[in-house]
Scaffold this motif. Structure first.
Motif, mmCIF file in Angstrom:
data_model
loop_
_atom_site.group_PDB
_atom_site.id
_atom_site.type_symbol
_atom_site.label_atom_id
_atom_site.label_comp_id
_atom_site.label_asym_id
_atom_site.label_seq_id
_atom_site.Cartn_x
_atom_site.Cartn_y
_atom_site.Cartn_z
ATOM 1 N N PHE A 59 2.951 0.533 -7.484
ATOM 2 C CA PHE A 59 4.031 0.477 -6.125
ATOM 3 C C PHE A 59 2.714 -0.353 -5.366
ATOM 4 C CE2 PHE A 59 8.435 1.269 -7.148
ATOM 5 C CZ PHE A 59 8.270 2.407 -7.526
ATOM 6 N N ALA A 60 1.933 -0.193 -5.296
ATOM 7 C CA ALA A 60 0.441 -0.976 -4.571
ATOM 8 C C ALA A 60 1.078 -2.583 -4.558
ATOM 9 C CB ALA A 60 -0.582 -0.954 -4.600
ATOM 10 N N HIS A 61 1.023 -2.726 -5.533
ATOM 11 C CA HIS A 61 1.580 -4.084 -6.051
ATOM 12 C C HIS A 61 2.518 -4.813 -5.105
ATOM 13 C CE1 HIS A 61 -2.398 -5.756 -7.962
ATOM 14 N NE2 HIS A 61 -1.636 -4.516 -9.513
ATOM 15 N N GLN A 62 3.943 -4.345 -5.215
ATOM 16 C CA GLN A 62 5.108 -3.806 -4.559
ATOM 17 C C GLN A 62 5.275 -4.458 -2.742
ATOM 18 O OE1 GLN A 62 8.496 -3.808 -5.314
ATOM 19 N NE2 GLN A 62 8.327 -4.170 -7.568
ATOM 20 N N LEU A 63 3.554 -3.478 -2.851
ATOM 21 C CA LEU A 63 3.876 -3.377 -1.558
ATOM 22 C C LEU A 63 2.598 -5.263 -0.878
ATOM 23 C CD1 LEU A 63 2.161 -0.419 -0.202
ATOM 24 C CD2 LEU A 63 4.438 -1.638 0.486
ATOM 25 N N ASP A 64 1.838 -5.338 -1.689
ATOM 26 C CA ASP A 64 0.827 -6.182 -2.118
ATOM 27 C C ASP A 64 2.299 -7.754 -1.424
ATOM 28 O OD1 ASP A 64 -1.128 -8.411 -1.219
ATOM 29 O OD2 ASP A 64 -1.544 -8.107 -3.997
ATOM 30 N N TYR A 65 2.958 -7.885 -2.073
ATOM 31 C CA TYR A 65 3.371 -8.820 -2.276
ATOM 32 C C TYR A 65 4.851 -8.956 -1.531
ATOM 33 C CZ TYR A 65 0.981 -8.845 -7.691
ATOM 34 O OH TYR A 65 -0.132 -8.601 -8.347
ATOM 35 N N GLU A 66 5.143 -8.295 -0.882
ATOM 36 C CA GLU A 66 6.056 -8.511 0.070
ATOM 37 C C GLU A 66 6.481 -9.065 0.758
ATOM 38 O OE1 GLU A 66 7.629 -3.644 0.112
ATOM 39 O OE2 GLU A 66 6.524 -4.537 2.226
ATOM 40 N N GLU A 112 0.316 -12.613 -3.435
ATOM 41 C CA GLU A 112 -0.390 -11.978 -4.106
ATOM 42 C C GLU A 112 -1.824 -11.794 -4.218
ATOM 43 O OE1 GLU A 112 0.151 -12.429 -8.535
ATOM 44 O OE2 GLU A 112 2.359 -13.061 -7.953
ATOM 45 N N ASP A 113 -2.263 -11.678 -3.180
ATOM 46 C CA ASP A 113 -3.287 -12.035 -2.016
ATOM 47 C C ASP A 113 -3.930 -10.771 -1.457
ATOM 48 O OD1 ASP A 113 -2.177 -10.628 -0.320
ATOM 49 O OD2 ASP A 113 -2.411 -12.748 1.198
ATOM 50 N N GLY A 114 -3.463 -9.736 -2.053
ATOM 51 C CA GLY A 114 -4.528 -7.994 -1.576
ATOM 52 C C GLY A 114 -3.944 -7.733 -0.508
ATOM 53 N N ALA A 115 -3.401 -8.193 0.031
ATOM 54 C CA ALA A 115 -3.049 -8.224 0.680
ATOM 55 C C ALA A 115 -1.664 -8.127 1.767
ATOM 56 C CB ALA A 115 -3.540 -9.233 2.699
ATOM 57 N N PRO A 116 -1.187 -6.919 2.410
ATOM 58 C CA PRO A 116 0.249 -6.395 2.113
ATOM 59 C C PRO A 116 0.796 -6.779 3.849
ATOM 60 C CG PRO A 116 -1.112 -3.893 2.798
ATOM 61 C CD PRO A 116 -2.078 -5.713 2.244
ATOM 62 N N GLU A 117 1.807 -6.852 4.128
ATOM 63 C CA GLU A 117 2.321 -7.153 5.307
ATOM 64 C C GLU A 117 1.137 -6.093 6.555
ATOM 65 O OE1 GLU A 117 4.999 -8.494 5.662
ATOM 66 O OE2 GLU A 117 3.949 -9.571 7.775
ATOM 67 N N LEU A 118 0.318 -6.326 7.504
ATOM 68 C CA LEU A 118 -0.131 -5.613 8.262
ATOM 69 C C LEU A 118 0.714 -5.705 9.757
ATOM 70 C CD1 LEU A 118 -3.326 -7.212 6.945
ATOM 71 C CD2 LEU A 118 -2.391 -5.205 6.509
ATOM 72 N N PHE A 172 -6.500 -4.100 -4.763
ATOM 73 C CA PHE A 172 -5.862 -3.951 -3.706
ATOM 74 C C PHE A 172 -5.287 -2.235 -4.604
ATOM 75 C CE2 PHE A 172 -1.751 -2.908 -1.794
ATOM 76 C CZ PHE A 172 -2.347 -2.543 -0.516
ATOM 77 N N ALA A 173 -4.795 -3.058 -5.298
ATOM 78 C CA ALA A 173 -4.546 -1.320 -6.457
ATOM 79 C C ALA A 173 -5.431 -0.553 -6.815
ATOM 80 C CB ALA A 173 -4.030 -2.676 -7.662
ATOM 81 N N VAL A 174 -6.489 -0.854 -6.770
ATOM 82 C CA VAL A 174 -7.302 -0.249 -7.118
ATOM 83 C C VAL A 174 -7.705 0.614 -6.427
ATOM 84 C CG1 VAL A 174 -8.022 -1.148 -9.652
ATOM 85 C CG2 VAL A 174 -9.916 -1.086 -7.703
ATOM 86 N N SER A 175 -8.314 0.089 -5.200
ATOM 87 C CA SER A 175 -8.883 0.820 -3.883
ATOM 88 C C SER A 175 -7.059 1.850 -3.053
ATOM 89 C CB SER A 175 -8.327 -0.167 -2.798
ATOM 90 O OG SER A 175 -9.519 -1.542 -2.741
ATOM 91 N N VAL A 176 -5.898 1.704 -3.156
ATOM 92 C CA VAL A 176 -5.286 2.224 -3.186
ATOM 93 C C VAL A 176 -5.167 3.600 -4.066
ATOM 94 C CG1 VAL A 176 -2.775 2.364 -2.843
ATOM 95 C CG2 VAL A 176 -3.814 0.122 -2.253
ATOM 96 N N GLU A 177 -5.528 2.985 -4.620
ATOM 97 C CA GLU A 177 -5.697 4.505 -6.190
ATOM 98 C C GLU A 177 -7.044 5.172 -5.826
ATOM 99 O OE1 GLU A 177 -5.909 3.833 -10.816
ATOM 100 O OE2 GLU A 177 -5.770 1.959 -10.120
#
Ligand code: ZN
Length: 262
Positions: free
Chosen positions: A159-166, A170-176, A220-225
């Motif tokens: 689900f971190a990937h979902q946030l990132d790709y939103e 697919e760059d490891g940065a969600p909507e800031l 980003f995904a492993v950092s969120v974990e």
């Protein structure tokens, strides 16, 4: 506009309904971090879980018979990523496919130069490029929820990937949300990613899963974990990374973590 407000109205109504007792029992039993949350956060999480379950479709794969336990355990974990923020509930996601256990996929692996190999590899989860689907292995989703301190959680990862790709990248940065964070995020992530890559190459032990050295999206995904599962260790060893994630999620998992010294 009409549809937007209709959706908003339906969600508010769902959040205000009382949460089914059987679902709450499942969350209390299976989703360990729930106990650490304050009462307001618990209520917010249950409201989000309710909306999530009403809007997303679950499908059992590989012979898995879907149950409320599966749906609720996965939904509650995914919704931890939504607390305290304006959310549209992973808007691209339609379906969650659940396998009983690790599942095999055919894939091409890059060996070197022009050489690729076709092979089967085992997976615990993945997110489709178009975000319409998340695939999860139920045993991993369940054990990730039961042990919130081991640094691994496949539901939070996908689900971190979902946030990132939103936001389309697919760059490891969600909507800031703030200009300030848009400025600070890239530099911190670049340095932290580079240091994980270096550690991976030299074999130095790391707190972050070295799978994160694959690319910025996996980082980003492993950092969120790690943020939710090993917050004390992450804050101590990667304070800048921790503070970027804390600002983005508007949460401080140190306050509710079940992390123990390891
Ligand atoms: Zn991933």
């Amino acid at each position: 506009m009409f549809f937007r407000s209709l959706k908003g109205w339906r969600r508010r109504r769902l959040r205000s309904e009382s949460f089914p007792e059987t679902w709450l029992t499942i969350i209390k039993r299976n989703v360990r971090f729930f106990r650490g949350l304050g009462a307001a956060d618990q209520a917010e999480l249950l409201g989000h879980t309710r909306v999530f379950l009403a809007e997303k479709r679950f499908e059992g794969c590989g012979g898995l018979e879907l149950t409320d336990e599966i749906r609720v355990t996965i939904a509650a974990q995914a919704c931890l990523l939504l607390l305290h923020r304006q959310t549209d509930y992973f808007p691209h996601l339609l379906t969650i496919l659940v396998y009983p256990s690790t599942y095999m996929v055919e894939e091409e692996r890059h060996l070197e130069g022009p050489i690729w190999e076709q092979g089967r590899s085992a997976r615990l989860g993945e997110t489709g490029r178009k975000l319409g689907t998340v695939v999860l292995a139920w045993d991993a989703a369940k054990s990730g929820a039961a042990d919130p301190g081991d640094g691994k959680n496949v539901v939070l990862h996908e689900f971190a990937h979902q946030l990132d790709y939103e936001n389309g990248a697919e760059d490891g940065a969600p909507e800031l949300a703030t200009r300030e964070q848009q400025l600070s995020w890239p530099g911190v992530m670049r340095i932290e990613f580079a240091s994980l890559r270096a550690a991976d190459e030299t074999g130095v032990p790391t707190l972050l899963d070295t799978y994160g050295a694959t690319n910025p999206a996996e980082f980003f995904a492993v950092s969120v974990e790690a943020f939710f599962e090993r917050p004390r260790a992450l804050r101590a060893r990667h304070p800048k990374l921790y503070s970027e994630l804390q600002r983005y999620f508007r949460q401080d998992p140190v306050a509710f973590s079940a992390e123990t010294a390891r």
